[in-house]
Enzyme design. Structure first.
Site, PDB file in Angstrom:
ATOM      1  N   SER A  91     -12.190   5.465   6.554  1.00 49.85           N
ATOM      2  CA  SER A  91     -11.708   3.825   6.035  1.00 49.85           C
ATOM      3  C   SER A  91     -13.014   4.156   4.502  1.00 49.85           C
ATOM      4  CB  SER A  91     -12.440   2.831   6.394  1.00 49.85           C
ATOM      5  OG  SER A  91     -12.761   1.755   5.834  1.00 49.85           O
ATOM      6  N   GLY A 134     -11.368   3.230   1.238  1.00 45.94           N
ATOM      7  CA  GLY A 134     -11.743   2.324   0.498  1.00 45.94           C
ATOM      8  C   GLY A 134     -11.146   3.170  -0.621  1.00 45.94           C
ATOM      9  N   ASN A 171       1.063   3.760  -3.783  1.00 42.13           N
ATOM     10  CA  ASN A 171       0.251   3.550  -2.192  1.00 42.13           C
ATOM     11  C   ASN A 171       0.580   1.911  -1.951  1.00 42.13           C
ATOM     12  OD1 ASN A 171      -2.017   3.485  -0.198  1.00 42.13           O
ATOM     13  ND2 ASN A 171      -2.579   5.040  -0.773  1.00 42.13           N
ATOM     14  N   CYS A 229      -2.753   2.051   2.165  1.00 37.57           N
ATOM     15  CA  CYS A 229      -3.925   2.143   2.134  1.00 37.57           C
ATOM     16  C   CYS A 229      -3.949   1.315   3.536  1.00 37.57           C
ATOM     17  CB  CYS A 229      -4.945   2.025   1.213  1.00 37.57           C
ATOM     18  SG  CYS A 229      -6.665   2.638   1.691  1.00 37.57           S
TER      19      CYS A 229
HETATM   20  C1  SIN Z   1      -8.494   5.287   2.270  1.00 34.46           C
HETATM   21  O1  SIN Z   1      -9.430   5.778   0.693  1.00 34.46           O
HETATM   22  O2  SIN Z   1      -9.066   4.653   2.249  1.00 34.46           O
HETATM   23  C2  SIN Z   1      -7.738   6.059   2.324  1.00 34.46           C
HETATM   24  C3  SIN Z   1      -6.128   5.685   1.285  1.00 34.46           C
HETATM   25  C4  SIN Z   1      -5.071   5.730   2.136  1.00 34.46           C
HETATM   26  O3  SIN Z   1      -4.824   5.885   2.977  1.00 34.46           O
HETATM   27  O4  SIN Z   1      -3.940   5.478   1.239  1.00 34.46           O
END
Ligand code: SIN
Length: 318
Positions: free
Chosen positions: A79, A81, A136, A139
């Site tokens: 996680s 973020g 993306n 996430c």
């Molecule tokens: C994250 O930065 O929390 C993961 C990014 C993602 O799952 O795309």
């Protein structure tokens, strides 16, 4: 109709979106930073088919409070973020160094709202050296953006449309497995104008510390990745290929630790692979996958890996 993906001059090289990839082995966003640590300390990243950089937002992001990572059976939870220095810093400070390597650079695009997605896209559209964008919308670790855009087909359709209007570069949409039917979001992306699909991002999960009697991850939940999710990813690649065949290039990601895992994605329908979590325990994993694919083709007498794409669909069950 002209084929979207064509073999190039070696058993692993191919052309897609007018870009030549020297092989189908790419590194997954968030699992290889911006590629420079490996390039400067371990190996020449020009050997990779492509590097997909960590998600970029318009403003820098601090990311989530700790704990951000937890090991789980056959995988890990994260996680983060979407911590990143912002797209302007990336283009000014990081991209010039990354461009010194002869690999394809793909930027993962993130926004908290549609305006931010479009602003990041416009910025990357002007950036020489970024060949394609990976949107993306999957996430699971942020309160705004990410999966909030990727789980509702109508919202996704209109975001992909806006992003496509903001760039002439190919747009790949990275989908979430945390949906009831992957075909709904795959279809929304394709109808919105996606040039290809990336399947899959992480599965939402949780781990609990039995001594402290509380979730290990600071935000309570995190995205599950690693070998544990390989069968889910292969199933989703298979389902989407079943609908679109060669009309929509699929990039397989999820649980690939070695070339045999990668071959499962290819046989299900993927034309390229992203190596993610394996980089954390073996940064050489992508190179091993490349070598393993080359050996596999020789051993089985294939002249090009594209002969294997989607081949698992050919079996008819009576
Ligand atoms: C994250 O930065 O929390 C993961 C990014 C993602 O799952 O795309």
């Amino acid at each position: 109709m002209e084929r979207k993906v064509k073999p190039s001059d070696s058993p692993l090289s191919f052309e897609m979106f007018g870009i030549r990839f020297k092989n189908p082995v790419w590194t997954a966003s968030g699992c290889f930073s911006y590629g420079l640590e490996v390039a400067e300390n371990l190996y020449d990243i020009s050997q990779l088919g492509a590097v997909v950089v960590k998600g970029l937002s318009f403003k820098p992001r601090q990311g989530n409070p700790p704990q951000r990572i937890a090991e789980t059976p056959c995988g890990m939870l994260n996680s983060i973020g979407l911590q990143n220095p912002g797209v302007e810093y990336f283009v000014r400070e990081i991209l010039p160094k990354l461009r010194e390597y002869d690999t394809v650079i793909i930027a993962n695009v993130f926004g908290e709202d549609r305006e931010e997605y479009v602003k990041v896209t416009e910025h990357l559209d002007r950036a020489d050296g970024v060949s394609a964008l990976e949107l993306n919308v999957s996430c699971p670790n942020v309160k705004k953006g990410g999966i909030a855009f990727g789980s509702d087909p109508e919202t996704l359709y209109s975001l992909v449309k806006s992003v496509k209007q903001a760039t002439g570069k190919p747009v790949l949409v990275k989908l979430s497995p945390n949906v009831t039917n992957i075909l709904d979001t795959a279809t929304a992306s394709v109808e919105g104008g996606a040039d290809g699909l990336v399947l899959i991002n992480t599965l939402l999960g949780m781990a609990i510390d039995v001594e402290k009697e509380q979730p290990i991850i600071g935000m309570k939940t995190g995205g599950l990745s690693g070998p544990a999710i390989l069968p889910v990813a292969v199933r989703m690649v298979y389902q989407v290929y079943e609908k679109y065949g060669a009309d929509v290039p699929i990039i397989g990601v999820g649980g690939i630790s070695d070339h045999r895992d990668g071959l499962q994605h290819i046989l299900a329908g993927a034309v390229a692979l992203q190596i993610g979590t394996a980089n954390f325990y073996d940064p050489y994993a992508p190179l091993k996958v490349i070598k393993g694919l080359e050996d596999h083709l020789k051993r089985k007498g294939y002249s090009h890996f594209l002969e294997l794409v989607g081949k698992a669909h050919k079996l008819k069950i009576n």
